[in-house]
Design a protein around this motif. Structure first.
Motif, PDB file in Angstrom:
ATOM      1  N   GLY A  31      -6.818   3.888  -6.841  1.00  0.00           N
ATOM      2  CA  GLY A  31      -7.386   2.549  -6.638  1.00  0.00           C
ATOM      3  C   GLY A  31      -6.895   1.567  -7.684  1.00  0.00           C
ATOM      4  N   GLN A  32      -6.747   2.011  -8.927  1.00  0.00           N
ATOM      5  CA  GLN A  32      -6.243   1.140  -9.993  1.00  0.00           C
ATOM      6  C   GLN A  32      -4.787   0.740  -9.733  1.00  0.00           C
ATOM      7  OE1 GLN A  32      -7.138   3.851 -13.192  1.00  0.00           O
ATOM      8  NE2 GLN A  32      -8.970   2.747 -13.802  1.00  0.00           N
ATOM      9  N   VAL A  33      -4.005   1.707  -9.243  1.00  0.00           N
ATOM     10  CA  VAL A  33      -2.604   1.406  -8.895  1.00  0.00           C
ATOM     11  C   VAL A  33      -2.569   0.409  -7.738  1.00  0.00           C
ATOM     12  CG1 VAL A  33      -0.421   2.369  -8.054  1.00  0.00           C
ATOM     13  CG2 VAL A  33      -1.820   3.672  -9.691  1.00  0.00           C
ATOM     14  N   LEU A  34      -3.373   0.669  -6.723  1.00  0.00           N
ATOM     15  CA  LEU A  34      -3.398  -0.199  -5.544  1.00  0.00           C
ATOM     16  C   LEU A  34      -3.875  -1.605  -5.896  1.00  0.00           C
ATOM     17  CD1 LEU A  34      -2.891  -0.324  -2.517  1.00  0.00           C
ATOM     18  CD2 LEU A  34      -5.208   0.532  -2.139  1.00  0.00           C
ATOM     19  N   GLU A  35      -4.866  -1.707  -6.776  1.00  0.00           N
ATOM     20  CA  GLU A  35      -5.351  -3.017  -7.221  1.00  0.00           C
ATOM     21  C   GLU A  35      -4.200  -3.837  -7.805  1.00  0.00           C
ATOM     22  OE1 GLU A  35      -8.979  -4.740  -9.997  1.00  0.00           O
ATOM     23  OE2 GLU A  35      -7.865  -2.993 -10.695  1.00  0.00           O
ATOM     24  N   ASN A  36      -3.345  -3.180  -8.580  1.00  0.00           N
ATOM     25  CA  ASN A  36      -2.200  -3.864  -9.179  1.00  0.00           C
ATOM     26  C   ASN A  36      -1.197  -4.317  -8.123  1.00  0.00           C
ATOM     27  OD1 ASN A  36      -0.625  -4.711 -11.503  1.00  0.00           O
ATOM     28  ND2 ASN A  36       0.753  -3.037 -11.003  1.00  0.00           N
ATOM     29  N   GLU A  63       0.838  -1.204   0.000  1.00  0.00           N
ATOM     30  CA  GLU A  63       0.000   0.000   0.000  1.00  0.00           C
ATOM     31  C   GLU A  63       0.874   1.256   0.000  1.00  0.00           C
ATOM     32  OE1 GLU A  63      -3.275   2.182   2.888  1.00  0.00           O
ATOM     33  OE2 GLU A  63      -3.172  -0.014   2.884  1.00  0.00           O
ATOM     34  N   ILE A  64       1.949   1.241   0.797  1.00  0.00           N
ATOM     35  CA  ILE A  64       2.888   2.365   0.788  1.00  0.00           C
ATOM     36  C   ILE A  64       3.514   2.510  -0.598  1.00  0.00           C
ATOM     37  CG2 ILE A  64       5.125   3.165   1.680  1.00  0.00           C
ATOM     38  CD1 ILE A  64       4.281   1.960   4.398  1.00  0.00           C
ATOM     39  N   CYS A  65       3.875   1.374  -1.193  1.00  0.00           N
ATOM     40  CA  CYS A  65       4.431   1.374  -2.551  1.00  0.00           C
ATOM     41  C   CYS A  65       3.463   2.022  -3.534  1.00  0.00           C
ATOM     42  CB  CYS A  65       4.674  -0.069  -3.010  1.00  0.00           C
ATOM     43  SG  CYS A  65       6.398  -0.502  -3.016  1.00  0.00           S
ATOM     44  N   ALA A  66       2.204   1.618  -3.475  1.00  0.00           N
ATOM     45  CA  ALA A  66       1.200   2.166  -4.394  1.00  0.00           C
ATOM     46  C   ALA A  66       1.085   3.678  -4.214  1.00  0.00           C
ATOM     47  CB  ALA A  66      -0.149   1.495  -4.154  1.00  0.00           C
ATOM     48  N   ARG A  67       1.109   4.119  -2.971  1.00  0.00           N
ATOM     49  CA  ARG A  67       1.041   5.560  -2.711  1.00  0.00           C
ATOM     50  C   ARG A  67       2.229   6.280  -3.340  1.00  0.00           C
ATOM     51  NH1 ARG A  67      -1.895   7.065   2.533  1.00  0.00           N
ATOM     52  NH2 ARG A  67      -3.225   5.274   2.988  1.00  0.00           N
ATOM     53  N   ASP A  95      -6.922   2.356  10.234  1.00  0.00           N
ATOM     54  CA  ASP A  95      -8.258   1.870  10.592  1.00  0.00           C
ATOM     55  C   ASP A  95      -9.238   3.048  10.516  1.00  0.00           C
ATOM     56  OD1 ASP A  95      -8.006   3.386  12.916  1.00  0.00           O
ATOM     57  OD2 ASP A  95      -7.546   1.667  14.204  1.00  0.00           O
ATOM     58  N   GLU A  96     -10.487   2.810  10.873  1.00  0.00           N
ATOM     59  CA  GLU A  96     -11.512   3.852  10.724  1.00  0.00           C
ATOM     60  C   GLU A  96     -11.258   5.053  11.622  1.00  0.00           C
ATOM     61  OE1 GLU A  96     -15.351   2.164  11.187  1.00  0.00           O
ATOM     62  OE2 GLU A  96     -15.223   0.922   9.373  1.00  0.00           O
ATOM     63  N   GLN A  97     -10.490   4.855  12.685  1.00  0.00           N
ATOM     64  CA  GLN A  97     -10.164   5.964  13.584  1.00  0.00           C
ATOM     65  C   GLN A  97      -8.865   6.667  13.181  1.00  0.00           C
ATOM     66  OE1 GLN A  97     -11.189   2.824  14.989  1.00  0.00           O
ATOM     67  NE2 GLN A  97     -13.225   3.802  14.900  1.00  0.00           N
ATOM     68  N   GLY A  98      -8.252   6.188  12.069  1.00  0.00           N
ATOM     69  CA  GLY A  98      -7.011   6.802  11.618  1.00  0.00           C
ATOM     70  C   GLY A  98      -5.779   6.297  12.321  1.00  0.00           C
ATOM     71  N   HIS A  99      -5.910   5.155  13.027  1.00  0.00           N
ATOM     72  CA  HIS A  99      -4.766   4.550  13.715  1.00  0.00           C
ATOM     73  C   HIS A  99      -4.185   3.420  12.866  1.00  0.00           C
ATOM     74  CE1 HIS A  99      -7.203   5.962  17.396  1.00  0.00           C
ATOM     75  NE2 HIS A  99      -6.253   6.845  17.151  1.00  0.00           N
ATOM     76  N   PRO A 130     -10.921   5.200   0.672  1.00  0.00           N
ATOM     77  CA  PRO A 130     -10.521   3.974  -0.021  1.00  0.00           C
ATOM     78  C   PRO A 130     -10.016   2.928   0.968  1.00  0.00           C
ATOM     79  CG  PRO A 130      -9.392   5.901  -0.925  1.00  0.00           C
ATOM     80  CD  PRO A 130     -10.137   6.355   0.280  1.00  0.00           C
ATOM     81  N   MET A 131     -10.137   1.694   0.581  1.00  0.00           N
ATOM     82  CA  MET A 131      -9.695   0.571   1.409  1.00  0.00           C
ATOM     83  C   MET A 131      -8.234   0.758   1.815  1.00  0.00           C
ATOM     84  SD  MET A 131     -10.127  -3.372   0.270  1.00  0.00           S
ATOM     85  CE  MET A 131     -10.017  -4.712   1.434  1.00  0.00           C
ATOM     86  N   SER A 132      -7.941   0.461   3.072  1.00  0.00           N
ATOM     87  CA  SER A 132      -6.567   0.606   3.562  1.00  0.00           C
ATOM     88  C   SER A 132      -6.268  -0.473   4.592  1.00  0.00           C
ATOM     89  CB  SER A 132      -6.367   1.987   4.192  1.00  0.00           C
ATOM     90  OG  SER A 132      -5.099   2.068   4.808  1.00  0.00           O
TER      91      SER A 132
END
Length: 327
Positions: free
Chosen positions: A283-288, A231-235, A313-317, A307-309
């Motif tokens: 999202g397309q990058v992350l999907e890959n 996920e960090i990579c996709a970002r 989490d939902e509280q930002g932790h 977006p999914m992460s």
């Protein structure tokens, strides 16, 4: 005073009779080094594995080589030995390496891929009888990368900030993991193996790291699940695409050293340094990047505002105890 820096882009000198780094004439076609370290290829049985080139042709990891003089090869060997020793020891030893050593190691691989791509392009142009069509923006980036890589053998001081940034993460990888990615248009690189992973940006003056500072601070000191690192990579790969500056550098040569100073990235247009983040494109990058876990674009951007992460989490932790295969 004639410049001490070799510039192969003046006349596109990318033959096998000239040292790729210094421009020295070579005595033999045997004077070559591997783009990917021999120890790494052997450890992960990469030698004959396919390596896809930009023109869709297939090479192998072992076939990617650089024409190289003996003294330059010896200088790279010293870097290789330090990095190999650290990578075999593990994440903390890799983190302890200085940024310039990691830059020389990463830069040689990425520029080595660029060199082989250019050679393939020249061969194709000769066969078709057409001129080589090459983006001047890419020439600008590759030339600066090549100049900076020469700091391996020429005294060079980087003023104010490094043009490059290398981030090292602790990752709970499966033992057999080896995952290499690059994007030569944006000069971003990632590697995941052992108990660590690397993301490097080679010509942004560290701006992408500033852009992702909140996430980098959150994961600092943590051991990540592979899906979190991806996920960090996709970002990073997406933000490198959004980075809309072509960094400029001044090179001031003295008798002792070459001073490299980055020019300010802000310009008279006052345009933001990064283009707008588009959730669907991200999202397309992350999907890959999440292919090993099978998440689809629809799942990833089901809530476009959030977006999914697997990092937040939902509280930002920071999310912990992720129960997924290591990918």
């Amino acid at each position: 005073m004639a410049s001490r820096l070799f510039n192969p882009f003046l006349d596109f000198k990318f033959d096998n009779k000239t040292c790729f780094l210094t421009g020295e004439a070579l005595q033999s076609s045997e004077e070559q080094i591997q783009v990917f370290p021999v120890w790494m290829m052997q450890a992960f049985s990469l030698e004959e594995k396919p390596f896809k080139m930009l023109d869709e042709s297939i090479s192998t990891y072992k076939a990617l080589k650089l024409p190289c003089s003996i003294h330059v090869a010896q200088a790279f060997e010293q870097v290789e030995n330090r990095v190999e020793d650290a990578m075999k020891k593990g994440c903390e030893a890799v983190k302890a390496l200085d940024t310039q050593t990691l830059f020389h190691w990463v830069g040689k691989i990425l520029y080595g891929v660029v060199f082989n791509e250019i050679q393939a392009g020249i061969r194709q142009a000769v066969m078709s009888g057409e001129d080589l069509n090459f983006s001047q923006a890419l020439v600008h980036k590759f030339r600066n990368l090549h100049f900076m890589l020469q700091s391996l053998v020429v005294s060079m001081e980087f003023e104010h900030v490094h043009p490059f940034d290398v981030q090292v993460f602790s990752v709970d990888n499966a033992p057999e993991t080896f995952l290499y990615r690059d994007e030569i248009n944006t000069l971003v690189f990632s590697l995941r193996m052992g108990d660590f992973a690397i993301v490097a940006t080679l010509q942004d003056n560290g701006t992408n790291a500033i852009y992702h500072d909140d996430v980098l601070k959150m994961v600092e000191g943590q051991t990540l699940h592979p899906i979190q690192f991806e996920e960090i990579c996709a970002r990073y790969f997406y933000s490198a695409y959004l980075f809309n500056r072509l960094p400029e550098y001044t090179y001031m040569e003295t008798s002792e050293t070459i001073f490299v100073e980055p020019m300010p990235l802000n310009d008279w247009t006052l345009k933001p340094i990064f283009d707008n983040w588009q959730t669907k494109t991200y999202g397309q990058v992350l999907e890959n990047f999440w292919k090993p876990w099978g998440y689809t674009l629809f799942e990833i951007i089901k809530d476009p505002e959030r977006p999914m992460s697997f990092i937040l989490d939902e509280q930002g932790h920071l999310k912990n105890n992720i129960n997924l295969p290591k990918g």
